[in-house]
Each structure stands twice: as structure tokens, then as C-alpha cells.
Design an enzyme around this catalytic site. Structure first.
Site, short mmCIF file in Angstrom:
data_model
loop_
_atom_site.label_atom_id
_atom_site.label_comp_id
_atom_site.label_asym_id
_atom_site.label_seq_id
_atom_site.Cartn_x
_atom_site.Cartn_y
_atom_site.Cartn_z
N ARG A 42 -17.24 1.05 -0.98
CA ARG A 42 -16.23 0.53 -0.09
C ARG A 42 -16.62 -0.92 0.17
NH1 ARG A 42 -12.62 3.26 2.65
NH2 ARG A 42 -13.65 5.26 2.58
N LYS B 221 0.87 -1.18 0.00
CA LYS B 221 0.00 0.00 0.00
C LYS B 221 0.90 1.23 0.00
CE LYS B 221 -4.08 2.00 2.13
NZ LYS B 221 -3.71 3.39 2.03
#
Ligand code: AMP
Length: 593
Positions: free
Chosen positions: A419, A249
Site C-alpha cells: 500500500r 474510482k
């Protein structure tokens, strides 16, 4: 439709505080429109003449708009400013004078006529264009009526905020069709793929929801970006996702790339067109992408070519700028790690499994694997089916100065704007009890006492987004944790969007009222030590009947933040992209484990 009729609708909407009422009024307005008017009206309702992701610049700041008003109505600047100051709104001040002063040539213009002139204003460029713009606006003001003037003059300076969200428009389109919200899921799905409300409105008018069901991605129209869920432990991630693909990430910024025949456009997470900001990335894309047309996503992060390491977010973010772009590009070169494919040579990839999207993406980017040479790279990946691999990958990412890892469900589809559980992030936990920061909407502020009274702001009210009801609920009033410069900055930003009344989308307890309300626009990232229960905030509030000695009473309890402090302004996020109430509830639950 005449612009004056549209202005009456603006007026009714502005004075409506219930979201349901607004939905019905908008539906009534949409019903009256012809299919080649509805797109224009929808843009105007947003104070624009194009979808929100298209950069438009009227080139008329507040000073020039005032000049256009005073010139059109032949009044003194001083005279106008006095009225503007007492009303606090440029539109109401202009309306006041326009009511008194009738111009020759006043007539009822159509929405289309006004729209064309607004377009002309944005298009005027080059020498003498400022005079052209001024003259066009002044002539409009002379021609239209007073109520129309109120709304028109707010458009070039971006203060026509009628207080509804994109979601209200989607509901209204459903309401227009059937007098209920039953079509919202289909309309919203199309909007997530093509978030151009004008186009959506026009398509519904032309062919109902059936036509919308066929909507496909279009190169150069951004797609709403998918977001990641979070879980606190690798074991829970594996339990949830089964087999996944792990990627580092990167703590940079997300870009969605649209490419066709060597032409490139870049969109930020907020769907702003940021093409001009990153010439180095554009060059990399032109060199390294093989496809004829493609939409893909990745994360751009600053890179230090001497040490071969990535730069922290605070340095990468300096590349987000309007000026001195080339100089900064040399100082802070970017690497872009591609991780998602959405569209390729006429084929929609959104609903294909992740593994397939990833394989197709790999074929489209020339892989030299040399991070020192190339700007565009593929995010490395590893298949994971147990928590051990996640732990190892996480430690590896952290040791390279990255933020953590992303785990993607191997057969998961891309969920535009959602999401969903197909992406889960696992980040380094902070020392505080809640791991992650919270993105809040600034809802209003108190003017402040003591040291900060000089800044005219002493505390601000922050809220999260209740996506089920499309409203904002409060979670903290924040009076510390900002530098002097940040207070001044916040006040300046609030000044542009102050509102006389509490915006309809805000749910606030009386105890949390503020001196000045601001319309939904500013998103800030807040770090706090803990999420607690509290009776003064409306986020997650549940009414509970409790028995006391005096009989039963209703007690309310919502969530609040302990020791909240500002981390940074999140200009890349729209209000609806603030932390949602359901995420907050999950964070509260996780923190109690
Ligand atoms: P957050 O902003 O904490 O909700 O995390 C989601 C963001 O992580 C995305 O919007 C991306 O900007 C960023 N990101 C960094 N690396 C990746 C990756 N490998 N895959 C997906 N998103 C990533």
C-alpha cells in the site's frame, strides 16, 4: 523425507504458540529437504498440493473423508462419529482409531509418494471417480502411521491450518540460509512478483537469494496487487504526490488479466482464479487485446445498457457466483476498465514509471471508445497538478454514481502487494466521523445469550493486521448490526475453522477472550462511527507508566471502534489483506483533524 517425519514437524508446529519458534522449526525442516521435495512440503504445510492461486478440488467432502476412514480401519460410522464429536477434530479422531488398529501393508511412505497419491485424488474425474478417490484415500490411511493420519485426513477438507502465515514461511527460508531474517526483504520481493511459496522455496534451495533477485513475472502466475493509500483532502494529495494522473474510482471488483496466445486467465484481488466466472470479459479480452502476451489489471463494474449508467456494488457483486453464470451475465453485463500494465511481450513493466506503463497499455487495447459496444475499455485519465482539478474530477465521478477518484503519481512504479503512496484514493465521505470502512479479521466468537442463543453466536471478536509483527490485534467485539441470516452465515463459516486454542498469531487482552477461537480466514468489512481509545483492545496498544496515589502503574491503551456494524463479508480478501494497524492509526489521526 518420510511422511511420518513431516507429520512430527506438523505436530511440533501445531503445538507451538510463538511465531519465532515456528520460524526456527520450519527452517530446520527446510534445511533437511532436497530441492525437489521442498516445494511439495511447502504446499503440504498449507494443506495443499499446489500454490494457493491454483484451483484444486479433492472432490471429497467431510462425509466422504469419514467414509474413507471408517472403510480403511473397518470401524462403524457411529463409533467414529462419537469420537469425532468428543474430540471436535476429524484428524484427532482418525488418529485415535488408527493407533488401535494396525493394517496389513503399513509402511513408511515418502513425502513424494503421498503427494503423488493426493494429486491422483484431485485428478480423478468422470464416472466412478468418487469411488476411485475414496479408494485412494482409504489405501493411504491404511498405509501410513497414526500421527500422519491425523494430518492427512484434514487436507482434503481444508482444515489443516497450522497457524502460520506466508510471511512466516518467508522468514523461515531466510533463517534456513543464515539463522536470521536478514534475507526476508529480497525473498519477499520475489514472492510479491511470484507468490508461489513452493517455487520460492525451491529457487532459494537451488541458488540462494541471488537466484531470487532475478525473478520476473510469469504469465498465468498472479502478481500480488498494489493497494492504494488514502488522504482526506485534495490539497494533501497534491502535497504528497506532486503531479499525478486522476482516474475515476469504480466500485466493482479488481481483476488481473493474464493473456498469452488467446488463452486468458483472470485473478481476483485475493489471487483466486476466477476465469470461469466472467465469460463476457474473456470474450472482450480476446477481441480487444492486441498483444501476444500481457499481464494487466482493471476494475470490472456492472453496467445498465438502457440508461448507460454504472450499477452499484451490491448489484455488480452478484456476478461473483459459481452457478447460473451465463444467465447473470445477460442480466448484469460487465464493463472492464483497464488501468495498469505489468508485463508485455517478455518485458517486465513493474518498475517503469506510471506514465510509461499507461502509454504502453493504451497501445494494446483497441479503442473504439464506445461503452455500449465494447466490454474492455481503458480507464479515462486526466493529468492533475492542483487540488482544483481533483475537486472537479471528484464531483464528476460522484455525479456519475462512482465511488470517488484515484490519483496516481506520474513517475511512480507499481508496488506489488504494497500500500504505497504511488496510488492515493479519495472517496466520498460517509456521514460518520470516519470516512472509510475497516476490513477486520474474525478471530473468535461468544455463543450468545437471549434471542440469538438459537444461532449459537452472539458476538464476534474482530481484529486488524499488524503487518510489522505479522500478528492480529483486536479492535472490537461486535454484537449488533447483523441480520439473522448473517449471524447464521457467520456461525456456519466459523464452524469449519474453529480452534481449540487461541491461534498463535492473535494478540488479545484477557478481557476479550471468547468462547470459541477461529483460525485466521474470515474477513469482514466493518463500518463504525468513530475510532476511540480503549484499554481492552490490543490494536495500537502502548504501555504507559502513570503515577497514581498508590504509586506508579502501567496503563495500556489501544484503539476501539464505536458502534461497529457489519457491511459485508469480504471473500475477496485474505487475512493479511485486512486493514493494517498503520492504516488504522492514520484513520484515527485523520478523524481527529
Ligand atoms: P479500496 O478497495 O478502497 O482500498 O480501493 C482500492 C481499489 O479500488 C482497487 O483495489 C481497485 O479494485 C479499485 N479501483 C477502482 N478504480 C480504480 C482505478 N482507476 N485505479 C486503481 N484501482 C481502482
Amino acid at each position: 523425507m518420510h511422511f511420518s517425519e513431516l507429520a512430527s514437524f506438523f505436530h511440533t508446529i501445531e503445538n507451538t504458540s510463538s511465531r519465532n519458534e515456528m520460524t526456527k522449526i520450519l527452517a530446520e525442516l527446510f534445511k533437511k529437504l532436497h530441492e525437489d521435495e521442498i516445494d511439495k512440503v511447502i504446499y503440504l504445510l498449507q494443506g495443499r498440493i499446489a500454490p494457493t492461486y491454483v484451483k484444486i478440488d479433492f472432490g471429497l467432502g467431510e462425509k466422504l473423508v469419514i467414509k474413507a476412514i471408517t472403510r480403511a480401519l473397518n470401524i462403524e460410522h457411529k463409533h467414529f462419529m462419537n469420537r469425532y464429536k468428543s474430540k471436535g477434530d476429524i484428524g484427532e479422531a482418525a488418529e485415535f482409531f488408527k493407533k488401535e488398529i494396525r493394517s496389513i501393508g503399513e509402511r513408511d511412505m515418502t513425502v513424494k509418494e503421498v503427494f503423488v497419491i493426493l494429486e491422483k485424488i484431485t485428478k480423478a474425474s468422470g464416472g466412478g471417480s468418487q469411488d476411485t478417490k475414496l479408494a485412494l484415500l482409504a489405501e493411504l490411511i491404511q498405509t501410513i502411521d497414526s500421527l500422519s493420519t491425523r494430518y492427512l485426513v484434514r487436507i482434503p477438507i481444508n482444515t489443516l491450518r497450522l497457524g502460520f502465515s506466508d510471511m512466516t514461511i518467508l522468514d523461515s527460508l531466510s533463517w534456513m540460509l543464515d539463522g536470521n531474517k536478514s534475507h526476508r526483504p529480497i525473498i519477499e520481493r520475489a514472492y510479491q512478483i511470484r507468490p508461489d511459496l513452493g517455487y520460492i522455496g525451491k529457487t532459494v534451495k537451488q541458488g540462494g537469494v541471488h537466484k531470487l533477485e532475478k525473478v520476473k513475472p510469469e504469465v498465468f502466475t498472479p502478481i500480488l496487487m498494489m493497494k492504494a493509500q488514502r488522504l482526506p483532502t485534495p490539497q494533501e494529495i497534491i502535497d504528497k504526490i506532486g503531479k499525478g494522473i486522476v482516474e475515476p474510482k469504480y466500485d466493482g471488483f479488481r481483476l488481473q488479466v493474464h493473456y498469452k496466445n488467446k488463452k486468458v486467465k483472470l485473478f481476483s484481488r485475493n489471487l483466486d482464479d476466477v476465469t470461469y466466472m466472467y465469460p463476457d470479459i474473456i470474450e472482450g479480452i480476446r477481441k480487444e487485446v492486441k498483444a501476444k502476451e500481457i499481464i494487466f489489471e482493471g476494475e470490472a463494474i456492472g453496467f445498465d445498457p438502457h440508461s448507460g449508467s454504472f450499477l452499484p456494488f451490491q448489484e455488480t457483486v452478484q456476478r461473483k457466483r459459481k452457478y447460473h453464470i451465463q444467465e447473470k451475465a445477460l442480466e448484469i453485463p460487465l464493463k472492464m476498465f483497464a488501468f495498469e500494465l505489468l508485463f508485455l511481450n517478455g518485458n517486465d513493466y513493474i518498475n517503469k514509471p506510471f506514465e510509461q506503463r499507461r502509454k504502453a497499455l493504451e497501445k494494446q487495447i483497441k479503442l473504439s471508445g464506445d461503452i455500449f459496444k465494447d466490454t474492455l475499455l481503458l480507464s479515462p485519465e486526466k493529468i492533475a497538478d492542483n487540488d482544483q482539478i481533483l475537486e472537479e474530477e471528484f464531483d464528476d465521478a460522484i455525479s456519475r454514481g462512482l465511488e470517488g477518484i484515484m490519483i496516481k503519481k506520474i513517475d511512480g512504479v507499481y508496488q506489488p502487494g504494497a500500500r504505497g503512496w504511488n496510488w492515493i484514493k479519495y472517496k466520498r465521505s460517509q456521514s460518520s466521523k470516519i470516512d472509510d470502512s475497516i476490513d477486520c479479521l474474525v478471530m473468535g466468537y461468544d455463543v450468545g445469550k437471549g434471542k440469538r442463543s438459537g444461532f449459537g453466536i452472539g458476538a464476534f471478536l474482530a481484529g486488524v493486521y499488524d503487518d510489522k509483527h505479522d500478528i492480529y490485534r483486536t479492535i472490537a467485539k461486535i454484537g449488533t448490526g447483523l441480520s439473522d441470516i448473517e449471524w447464521v452465515e457467520l456461525r456456519k463459516r466459523c464452524d469449519h475453522i474453529a480452534s481449540n486454542q487461541r491461534p498463535a498469531l492473535y494478540e488479545v487482552d484477557k478481557q476479550m477472550n471468547v468462547d470459541v477461537w477461529v483460525k485466521p480466514k474470515i474477513v469482514v468489512e466493518i463500518q463504525a462511527d468513530e475510532i476511540t481509545r480503549s484499554s481492552v483492545h490490543t490494536a495500537g496498544r502502548v504501555m504507559q507508566a502513570t503515577k497514581s496515589g498508590k504509586g506508579s502503574e502501567v496503563k495500556a491503551s489501544g484503539y476501539a471502534l464505536r458502534f461497529p456494524r457489519l457491511k459485508r463479508f469480504r471473500d475477496d480478501k485474505k487475512p493479511e489483506q485486512a486493514t493494517t494497524l498503520s492504516e488504522l492509526k492514520q484513520m484515527y489521526k485523520d478523524s481527529k483533524q
